[in-house]
Design a protein around this motif. Structure first.
Motif, short mmCIF file in Angstrom:
data_model
loop_
_atom_site.label_atom_id
_atom_site.label_comp_id
_atom_site.label_asym_id
_atom_site.label_seq_id
_atom_site.Cartn_x
_atom_site.Cartn_y
_atom_site.Cartn_z
N GLY A 197 0.80 -1.23 0.00
CA GLY A 197 0.00 0.00 0.00
C GLY A 197 0.83 1.27 0.00
O GLY A 197 0.27 2.37 0.10
N SER A 198 2.15 1.15 -0.16
CA SER A 198 2.99 2.35 -0.07
C SER A 198 2.77 3.31 -1.25
O SER A 198 3.21 4.45 -1.20
CB SER A 198 4.46 1.98 0.06
N ASP A 199 2.09 2.83 -2.32
CA ASP A 199 1.79 3.73 -3.45
C ASP A 199 0.29 4.06 -3.51
O ASP A 199 -0.19 4.55 -4.53
CB ASP A 199 2.27 3.13 -4.78
N SER A 200 -0.44 3.81 -2.43
CA SER A 200 -1.86 4.18 -2.41
C SER A 200 -2.07 5.32 -1.41
O SER A 200 -2.32 5.09 -0.23
CB SER A 200 -2.73 2.98 -2.04
N TYR A 201 -1.92 6.54 -1.93
CA TYR A 201 -2.05 7.74 -1.10
C TYR A 201 -2.80 8.79 -1.92
O TYR A 201 -2.97 8.63 -3.14
CB TYR A 201 -0.66 8.26 -0.70
N ALA A 202 -3.20 9.87 -1.26
CA ALA A 202 -3.89 10.95 -1.98
C ALA A 202 -2.94 12.11 -2.21
O ALA A 202 -1.91 12.24 -1.53
CB ALA A 202 -5.09 11.40 -1.16
N GLU A 203 -3.31 12.93 -3.18
CA GLU A 203 -2.52 14.12 -3.54
C GLU A 203 -3.46 15.22 -3.97
O GLU A 203 -4.44 14.94 -4.67
CB GLU A 203 -1.63 13.76 -4.74
N PRO A 204 -3.16 16.47 -3.61
CA PRO A 204 -4.03 17.56 -4.08
C PRO A 204 -3.80 17.81 -5.56
O PRO A 204 -2.67 17.65 -6.04
CB PRO A 204 -3.58 18.76 -3.24
N LEU A 205 -4.85 18.17 -6.28
CA LEU A 205 -4.71 18.46 -7.71
C LEU A 205 -4.60 19.97 -7.89
O LEU A 205 -5.21 20.74 -7.14
CB LEU A 205 -5.94 17.94 -8.46
N ASP A 206 -3.83 20.34 -8.88
CA ASP A 206 -3.62 21.76 -9.13
C ASP A 206 -4.81 22.30 -9.95
O ASP A 206 -4.69 22.58 -11.13
CB ASP A 206 -2.30 21.94 -9.90
N LEU A 207 -5.96 22.38 -9.29
CA LEU A 207 -7.19 22.81 -9.96
C LEU A 207 -7.91 23.78 -9.04
O LEU A 207 -7.87 23.62 -7.82
CB LEU A 207 -8.13 21.62 -10.15
N SER A 208 -8.59 24.74 -9.64
CA SER A 208 -9.42 25.62 -8.83
C SER A 208 -10.66 25.95 -9.65
O SER A 208 -10.58 26.22 -10.86
CB SER A 208 -8.61 26.88 -8.52
N TRP A 209 -11.82 25.87 -9.02
CA TRP A 209 -13.07 26.18 -9.71
C TRP A 209 -14.05 26.74 -8.67
O TRP A 209 -14.92 26.03 -8.18
CB TRP A 209 -13.63 24.92 -10.38
N PRO A 210 -13.86 28.02 -8.30
CA PRO A 210 -14.67 28.57 -7.21
C PRO A 210 -16.18 28.58 -7.50
O PRO A 210 -16.97 28.62 -6.58
CB PRO A 210 -14.16 30.01 -7.08
N GLU A 211 -16.56 28.52 -8.77
CA GLU A 211 -18.00 28.57 -9.09
C GLU A 211 -18.67 27.20 -9.03
O GLU A 211 -19.88 27.11 -9.21
CB GLU A 211 -18.23 29.16 -10.49
N LEU A 212 -17.90 26.17 -8.79
CA LEU A 212 -18.53 24.85 -8.70
C LEU A 212 -19.27 24.74 -7.37
O LEU A 212 -18.73 25.08 -6.32
CB LEU A 212 -17.47 23.74 -8.81
N ARG A 213 -20.51 24.27 -7.41
CA ARG A 213 -21.31 24.14 -6.19
C ARG A 213 -21.66 22.69 -5.90
O ARG A 213 -22.00 21.93 -6.82
CB ARG A 213 -22.62 24.93 -6.33
#
Ligand code: PMV
Length: 333
Positions: free
Chosen positions: A182-198
């Motif tokens: 499981g050493s390669d099963s982790y999360a990472e933030p994505l370089d995305l921004s969409w302030p209008e998404l609800r």
């Protein structure tokens, strides 16, 4: 010392692997906040049950709601939830102390864990993702581990799968990984921004789930003939969701996210015995969403292991959506 089992020992070994490069030289006190998250592409099924390794990668968006947790070293474990100490045999307290068993340096080493949800119960959201993420972040501070975020995500995953994503804010991708440990099963933030998404919540029921997400995943994988098809489709849907977020294309996002969630619920219906989290109100909301969409509104839905519906739409349609769904709760960003 808590009861042990081969499955628990594997989990503890994985946690100790993460901690192998650390030392316990913190002040013994630390606190942290972690946000709840909603998956646009779901985690449903484990390739390894003990280590909470997923069958598919998943992608989520964090909410401006979550959990704040403080940890301090103590002689014995105590869990204080929303201002009240829980009895040691309380199911919630046991989940936390069981997790602490994975990481404590010696048997008689205890922790006082004080935890508060900023998620109103009325939001109908599960808090295990933000709960385990906040606990891991607070432990990292109290203990002076100085672990990189990736390792913190792995530790949080050992508490609850979706907690691996709550270590981060914003759009987050949790990799399925291939390795057995499981050493390669982790999360990472994505370089995305969409302030209008609800993402809006429609709460149908507040109560306990009829069947836990873990048990439902297991039965689905073991008995549902539709499960392999959902897994196959998920890879393409994840790509579509990621691409739609990059283009800020609400219809492409909504289509793929809704198909992914409805497919997940279809796998459960085809399990033996069948599992359905839906109530008649859940179905009525979905039919209304589909009807409004036919009329031209860019409105889509996603659902987790429960009857509550989350609506996906663009800020420009906020007024229209709120008018059609007066009980919509819209956590402000
Ligand atoms: O982390 P768990 O074991 O509570 O599983 C959560 C699964 C879903 O909420 C249904 C989907 C997801 O990706 O969050």
């Amino acid at each position: 010392m808590a009861l042990t089992s081969p499955s628990f020992e594997r989990r503890r070994h994985a946690a100790q692997q993460v901690l192998s490069s650390t030392s316990w030289n913190g002040s013994g006190e630390g606190s942290a906040y972690a946000a709840a998250n909603i998956a646009l592409c779901k985690y449903w099924g484990k390739r390894d049950r003990d280590l909470h390794l997923p069958t598919t990668s998943s992608l989520s968006l964090s909410l401006p709601l979550g959990t704040t947790t403080s940890v301090s070293f103590a002689e014995r474990d105590a869990v204080i939830f929303q201002g009240k100490e829980l009895p040691a045999d309380d199911a919630f307290a046991l989940r936390i102390t069981r997790f602490l068993d994975l990481i404590r340096p010696q048997a008689n080493f205890g922790f006082t864990v004080t935890t508060n949800n900023t998620i109103p119960t009325a939001a109908g959201l599960a808090s295990s993702a933000s709960g385990f993420a906040a606990l891991v972040l607070a432990l990292n501070k109290a203990s002076g581990w100085h672990l990189p975020a990736r390792e913190l995500s792995i530790l949080a995953r050992l508490g609850s799968g979706s907690a691996s994503r709550s270590i981060f804010d914003g759009f987050v991708l949790w990799y399925r990984g291939k390795r057995e440990d499981g050493s390669d099963s982790y999360a990472e933030p994505l370089d995305l921004s969409w302030p209008e998404l609800r993402l809006g919540m429609l709460v149908v029921e507040h109560g306990e789930k009829s069947i836990s997400s873990g048990a439902a995943m297991e039965r689905t994988m073991a008995t549902s003939p539709l499960y392999p098809a959902w897994v196959d489709g998920s890879t393409g849907q994840l790509q579509q969701i990621h691409a739609a977020l990059q283009r800020q294309d609400i219809d492409a996002l909504g289509r793929a996210a809704e198909a992914n969630a409805l497919g997940m619920h279809a796998t459960m219906l085809a399990a033996t015995p069948a599992i359905s989290y839906w109530t008649p109100e859940t179905m009525a909301i979905l039919q209304k969403v589909w009807h409004l969409r036919k009329e031209g509104l860019s409105l889509y839905a996603t659902l987790d292991a429960g009857p509550n519906v989350k609506l996906i739409f663009h800020a420009r349609d906020e007024e229209a959506v709120s008018a059609h769904f007066p009980s919509l709760s819209l956590p402000s960003r």
